[in-house]
Scaffold this active site. Sequence first.
Site, mmCIF file in Angstrom:
data_model
loop_
_atom_site.group_PDB
_atom_site.id
_atom_site.type_symbol
_atom_site.label_atom_id
_atom_site.label_comp_id
_atom_site.label_asym_id
_atom_site.label_seq_id
_atom_site.Cartn_x
_atom_site.Cartn_y
_atom_site.Cartn_z
ATOM 1 N N TYR A 102 -59.533 23.917 -39.659
ATOM 2 C CA TYR A 102 -59.914 23.438 -40.974
ATOM 3 C C TYR A 102 -60.249 21.955 -40.896
ATOM 4 C CZ TYR A 102 -60.969 23.987 -45.708
ATOM 5 O OH TYR A 102 -61.697 24.005 -46.857
ATOM 6 N N ARG A 161 -71.637 21.416 -51.728
ATOM 7 C CA ARG A 161 -70.831 20.200 -51.548
ATOM 8 C C ARG A 161 -69.739 20.493 -50.533
ATOM 9 N NH1 ARG A 161 -65.868 18.772 -54.218
ATOM 10 N NH2 ARG A 161 -65.421 19.594 -52.181
ATOM 11 N N LYS A 179 -61.067 28.838 -44.518
ATOM 12 C CA LYS A 179 -60.077 29.029 -45.586
ATOM 13 C C LYS A 179 -59.394 30.387 -45.439
ATOM 14 C CE LYS A 179 -59.631 25.611 -48.284
ATOM 15 N NZ LYS A 179 -59.714 24.827 -49.494
ATOM 16 N N GLU A 251 -65.260 27.802 -53.591
ATOM 17 C CA GLU A 251 -64.987 26.753 -52.616
ATOM 18 C C GLU A 251 -66.223 25.893 -52.404
ATOM 19 O OE1 GLU A 251 -61.802 26.812 -51.435
ATOM 20 O OE2 GLU A 251 -62.349 24.873 -50.606
ATOM 21 N N ASP A 252 -66.053 24.596 -52.557
ATOM 22 C CA ASP A 252 -67.115 23.641 -52.217
ATOM 23 C C ASP A 252 -68.453 23.910 -52.904
ATOM 24 O OD1 ASP A 252 -65.142 22.492 -50.792
ATOM 25 O OD2 ASP A 252 -66.091 22.641 -48.837
ATOM 26 N N ASP A 274 -60.117 26.176 -55.489
ATOM 27 C CA ASP A 274 -59.104 25.416 -54.765
ATOM 28 C C ASP A 274 -59.318 23.909 -54.857
ATOM 29 O OD1 ASP A 274 -56.778 25.278 -53.034
ATOM 30 O OD2 ASP A 274 -58.187 24.474 -51.562
ATOM 31 N N ASP A 275 -60.569 23.481 -54.858
ATOM 32 C CA ASP A 275 -60.840 22.037 -54.917
ATOM 33 C C ASP A 275 -60.239 21.446 -56.186
ATOM 34 O OD1 ASP A 275 -62.553 22.320 -52.633
ATOM 35 O OD2 ASP A 275 -64.044 23.154 -53.994
ATOM 36 N N ASN A 416 -59.802 11.144 -49.802
ATOM 37 C CA ASN A 416 -60.160 11.534 -48.430
ATOM 38 C C ASN A 416 -61.556 11.042 -48.091
ATOM 39 O OD1 ASN A 416 -57.899 13.100 -47.600
ATOM 40 N ND2 ASN A 416 -58.580 14.716 -48.980
#
Length: 588
Positions: A102, A161, A179, A251-252, A274-275, A416
């Site tokens: 990951y 993204r 993931k 996700e993303d 999740d983000d 991050n």
Amino acid sequence: MRLYIFVLTPIVSMKRIWELLREPLAGRAFTVKERQMLGIHGLLPPSILSQGEQVFVVMQNFFRYESDLDRYIYIMGLLERNEKLFYRVVTENLELMMPIIYTPTVGLACQKYGLIFRKPRSFSISRGLFITINDMDHVYDILCNWPEHDIKAIVVTDGERILGLGDLGSYGMGIPVGKLSLYTACAGVKPNQCLPIVLDVGTNNETLLKDPLYIGLRQKRVSGEVYDAFLDEFMRAAVKRYGQNTLIQFEDFGNHNAFRLLEKYRGLYCTFNDDIQGTAAVTAAGIIASVKITGTPLSQNTFVFQGAGEAAIGIASLLVLAMIEEGTSTEQAVSRIWMVDSRGLIVKDRPKGGITSHKARFAQPHVPVDTLEEVVHLVKPTAIIGVAAVPGAFTEQILTDMGKFNDRPVIFALSNPTSKAECTAEQAYTLTKGKCVFASGSPFKPVTMNGQKLTPGQGNNAYIFPGVALAVILCGVRHIPEEIFLKAAESLAGQVTKENLANGLVYPPLNDIREVSTKIAIDLAKFVYQAGLASTYPEPQDKEEFVRSQLYNTDYESFLPDLYDWPPPGIQCTYEDGNVVCRKVSRI
Ligand SMILES: *[C@@H]1O[C@H](CO)[C@@H](O)[C@H](O)[C@H]1NC(C)=O
């Protein structure tokens, strides 16, 4: 009586071959008997390895590679060759493997996906399913092409993204694959129940459109009504194919779509992002755990957020829920939260430009204040939380002030990657004279002060989403309300030991994550049945036993007894002198 010496390979049915491919094909763990039954005796070196010995060989290879990308390619290749071995290796070495399978390495891998992607030899989850905008009206048919039928969880991205890297189109496949491998490695979700999907609607990344290796559609992103219709079709097709309770993790996606789609689908499907939600839960868990160090009840803390974007709002909303649980009123809970964005403190009646409705909830009845430094000075918060990716936002002044105002100031620099963090662990510890409780988004090394080792916590989403997914899958949860994430956060916080806390750690060690996720799932199972959110009936009485009995097991199964429809009707077989000897038993 007739004697048959069978050449066995041809009678292995297609289905069995498929099952075999999930097993260690050509793996050196095959026993002599298995090798002979499969007709591969002699094709493998004579020394037979146990799975434990195979782990040793894998780790030797792993360390032989010098670059993390090469390690990624090697270890994902293992996922394709020998799923069980892969999961045993990863589960036993999570702290080492997490940064490879990951973030951060997976990001690098996505950028090079054109080089890495080879023709699938087997359809383990290392491959995933690509559905493009050209497949519109046929999404269901494409789903039917995936060879596994018992899918319980999908992780889907449109690649817009990917981490902090931007629009990677179909190269984004590495993310759902990564993931889902954590679903299994961290929480024991069965890998054959997981399906990674890229919805390829094109890419606006010029580099990729010109990249000869690019694996996706070479066209600009489709947006607007067509995009929405495609997403709607995908959601409908997924539940039609796999059932209403199929968990669909987003996700993303680009920010503008992520929130919109979450709001649109969360009441209709079993879905989460999740983000947004995972990040909020893992941060809330850290804050809840920090309370045990500071001794100040949650609702008596004052939080200042650097940033008022979606992450900040997600975290703040969960903290409000948690304070309400403590018995505080909503107004009081909200009044404990102060947010600062690029234009200063979020206040009611902000003069210029106003504020979005999301932010309005947390607007303070206060005169405008321009800088974070001033806000901290004025409010004297017990905790500051940075989520705006403004490096250095926690200045010397702020950190020193936090040390002055509090016995144990809570400082979360969550942005991050490391280069975007609001301050370093060392700055936080030094300027608060070693008193602060510090956590970050990216890992920081421990800091030694006055002979004491201070270990920063890392708020890694992998503490939350695998356990949530496991509970949702096992209990047949239909919708995922915010309370599920609050319960997950509380469960995680409850698992931080006295010893962890004594070292200033607000999260359990990463290597314990398998047990942590299992406990989260058990706690959630109790909660969802109580709250009427579960649909797996009859309700299992012993939730712990129920969850533990469903976990994926990495032991090889001996598939000899049921490898074939064996023996065929009317035939009796024995194993004699290295050969399978079969005799017809029917008397004519
Ligand atoms: C375009 O793709 C490359 C990877 O090939 C990536 O490094 C870059 O960040 C992307 N650019 C944008 C603007 O998304």
